[in-house]
Design a protein around this motif. Structure first.
Motif, PDB file in Angstrom:
ATOM      1  N   ARG A  35       0.835  -1.201   0.000  1.00 39.90           N
ATOM      2  CA  ARG A  35       0.000   0.000   0.000  1.00 39.90           C
ATOM      3  C   ARG A  35       0.871   1.254   0.000  1.00 39.90           C
ATOM      4  O   ARG A  35       0.578   2.228  -0.697  1.00 39.90           O
ATOM      5  CB  ARG A  35      -0.927  -0.010   1.218  1.00 39.90           C
ATOM      6  CG  ARG A  35      -2.028   1.040   1.147  1.00 39.90           C
ATOM      7  CD  ARG A  35      -2.899   1.003   2.388  1.00 39.90           C
ATOM      8  NE  ARG A  35      -4.167   1.662   2.198  1.00 39.90           N
ATOM      9  CZ  ARG A  35      -4.336   2.956   2.026  1.00 39.90           C
ATOM     10  NH1 ARG A  35      -3.288   3.767   2.009  1.00 39.90           N
ATOM     11  NH2 ARG A  35      -5.538   3.463   1.853  1.00 39.90           N
ATOM     12  N   VAL A  36       1.943   1.255   0.787  1.00 41.32           N
ATOM     13  CA  VAL A  36       2.852   2.405   0.848  1.00 41.32           C
ATOM     14  C   VAL A  36       3.532   2.603  -0.508  1.00 41.32           C
ATOM     15  O   VAL A  36       3.666   3.736  -0.981  1.00 41.32           O
ATOM     16  CB  VAL A  36       3.881   2.229   1.982  1.00 41.32           C
ATOM     17  CG1 VAL A  36       5.013   3.228   1.872  1.00 41.32           C
ATOM     18  CG2 VAL A  36       3.184   2.357   3.336  1.00 41.32           C
ATOM     19  N   ALA A  39       1.097   4.247  -2.679  1.00 42.67           N
ATOM     20  CA  ALA A  39       0.933   5.645  -2.267  1.00 42.67           C
ATOM     21  C   ALA A  39       2.063   6.497  -2.829  1.00 42.67           C
ATOM     22  O   ALA A  39       1.843   7.651  -3.224  1.00 42.67           O
ATOM     23  CB  ALA A  39       0.870   5.754  -0.747  1.00 42.67           C
ATOM     24  N   ARG A  40       3.262   5.935  -2.876  1.00 43.82           N
ATOM     25  CA  ARG A  40       4.398   6.671  -3.461  1.00 43.82           C
ATOM     26  C   ARG A  40       4.136   6.984  -4.931  1.00 43.82           C
ATOM     27  O   ARG A  40       4.575   8.007  -5.438  1.00 43.82           O
ATOM     28  CB  ARG A  40       5.681   5.864  -3.331  1.00 43.82           C
ATOM     29  CG  ARG A  40       6.299   5.940  -1.977  1.00 43.82           C
ATOM     30  CD  ARG A  40       7.728   5.395  -1.964  1.00 43.82           C
ATOM     31  NE  ARG A  40       8.292   5.577  -0.656  1.00 43.82           N
ATOM     32  CZ  ARG A  40       8.402   4.617   0.263  1.00 43.82           C
ATOM     33  NH1 ARG A  40       8.005   3.390  -0.024  1.00 43.82           N
ATOM     34  NH2 ARG A  40       8.906   4.874   1.446  1.00 43.82           N
ATOM     35  N   GLU A  59      -9.877  10.644   1.745  1.00 40.37           N
ATOM     36  CA  GLU A  59      -9.426   9.899   2.929  1.00 40.37           C
ATOM     37  C   GLU A  59     -10.614   9.403   3.738  1.00 40.37           C
ATOM     38  O   GLU A  59     -10.640   8.251   4.173  1.00 40.37           O
ATOM     39  CB  GLU A  59      -8.511  10.780   3.774  1.00 40.37           C
ATOM     40  CG  GLU A  59      -7.192  11.093   3.095  1.00 40.37           C
ATOM     41  CD  GLU A  59      -6.305  12.036   3.878  1.00 40.37           C
ATOM     42  OE1 GLU A  59      -6.701  12.452   4.999  1.00 40.37           O
ATOM     43  OE2 GLU A  59      -5.205  12.336   3.394  1.00 40.37           O
ATOM     44  N   LEU A  87      -3.348   4.017   8.477  1.00 37.77           N
ATOM     45  CA  LEU A  87      -2.814   3.658   7.159  1.00 37.77           C
ATOM     46  C   LEU A  87      -2.880   4.833   6.194  1.00 37.77           C
ATOM     47  O   LEU A  87      -1.935   5.082   5.438  1.00 37.77           O
ATOM     48  CB  LEU A  87      -3.581   2.464   6.582  1.00 37.77           C
ATOM     49  CG  LEU A  87      -3.348   1.126   7.255  1.00 37.77           C
ATOM     50  CD1 LEU A  87      -4.315   0.082   6.712  1.00 37.77           C
ATOM     51  CD2 LEU A  87      -1.920   0.676   7.094  1.00 37.77           C
ATOM     52  N   VAL A  88      -3.979   5.554   6.224  1.00 39.23           N
ATOM     53  CA  VAL A  88      -4.119   6.736   5.367  1.00 39.23           C
ATOM     54  C   VAL A  88      -3.073   7.777   5.753  1.00 39.23           C
ATOM     55  O   VAL A  88      -2.439   8.386   4.884  1.00 39.23           O
ATOM     56  CB  VAL A  88      -5.558   7.306   5.450  1.00 39.23           C
ATOM     57  CG1 VAL A  88      -5.655   8.698   4.856  1.00 39.23           C
ATOM     58  CG2 VAL A  88      -6.533   6.358   4.754  1.00 39.23           C
ATOM     59  N   SER A  91       0.259   6.735   4.411  1.00 39.75           N
ATOM     60  CA  SER A  91       0.315   6.978   2.963  1.00 39.75           C
ATOM     61  C   SER A  91       0.509   8.460   2.658  1.00 39.75           C
ATOM     62  O   SER A  91       1.291   8.827   1.777  1.00 39.75           O
ATOM     63  CB  SER A  91      -0.975   6.476   2.303  1.00 39.75           C
ATOM     64  OG  SER A  91      -1.084   5.077   2.441  1.00 39.75           O
ATOM     65  N   ARG A  92      -0.189   9.303   3.399  1.00 40.71           N
ATOM     66  CA  ARG A  92      -0.057  10.754   3.196  1.00 40.71           C
ATOM     67  C   ARG A  92       1.367  11.211   3.508  1.00 40.71           C
ATOM     68  O   ARG A  92       1.962  11.985   2.760  1.00 40.71           O
ATOM     69  CB  ARG A  92      -1.066  11.509   4.064  1.00 40.71           C
ATOM     70  CG  ARG A  92      -1.063  13.011   3.799  1.00 40.71           C
ATOM     71  CD  ARG A  92      -1.971  13.817   4.721  1.00 40.71           C
ATOM     72  NE  ARG A  92      -3.121  13.125   5.237  1.00 40.71           N
ATOM     73  CZ  ARG A  92      -3.309  12.852   6.533  1.00 40.71           C
ATOM     74  NH1 ARG A  92      -2.402  13.181   7.438  1.00 40.71           N
ATOM     75  NH2 ARG A  92      -4.402  12.252   6.933  1.00 40.71           N
ATOM     76  N   GLN A  95       3.689  10.333   0.732  1.00 41.46           N
ATOM     77  CA  GLN A  95       3.505  11.226  -0.412  1.00 41.46           C
ATOM     78  C   GLN A  95       4.128  12.583  -0.158  1.00 41.46           C
ATOM     79  O   GLN A  95       4.758  13.160  -1.040  1.00 41.46           O
ATOM     80  CB  GLN A  95       2.019  11.375  -0.735  1.00 41.46           C
ATOM     81  CG  GLN A  95       1.400  10.117  -1.298  1.00 41.46           C
ATOM     82  CD  GLN A  95      -0.087  10.260  -1.507  1.00 41.46           C
ATOM     83  OE1 GLN A  95      -0.607  11.341  -1.722  1.00 41.46           O
ATOM     84  NE2 GLN A  95      -0.802   9.143  -1.438  1.00 41.46           N
TER      85      GLN A  95
END
Length: 99
Positions: A35-36, A39-40, A59, A87-88, A91-92, A95
């Motif tokens: 997931r990460v 997200a990248r 989100e 998790l969100v 991910s943020r 980013q």
């Protein structure tokens, strides 16, 4: 079966269950890493579109969907939403670090 063998069976079962939990934990960490990584990839795509990294409506939708999936799976949706907020956030942060 001897009386001495009886305690070994529960201990063996506990060890087996713990092994399964460790397998699931490894799978979860692998999925979080996946997931990460995704997200990248999202960060540059957002930048190319002129979109901000922070997208509160998106989100919130992700977390709501996770709560719905939790209920369908018979899990407490509040607990699962809590995990997904983290998790969100992860991910943020990934980013933002790439920006």
């Amino acid at each position: 079966m001897s009386v001495d063998a009886i305690p070994d069976a529960p201990a063996a079962e506990l060890a087996r269950i713990r092994g399964e939990i460790e397998r699931v934990d490894r799978a979860l960490v692998g999925l979080i890493a996946e997931r990460v990584a995704l997200a990248r990839q999202v960060g540059p795509a957002k930048k190319a579109l002129g979109m901000p990294i922070l997208d509160p409506p998106r989100e919130a939708a992700i977390v709501r969907r996770a709560g719905e999936l939790a209920r369908e799976a018979g899990l407490d949706d509040e607990d699962v939403r809590y995990v997904f907020w983290h998790l969100v956030g992860l991910s943020r942060r990934v980013q933002l670090a790439e920006d």
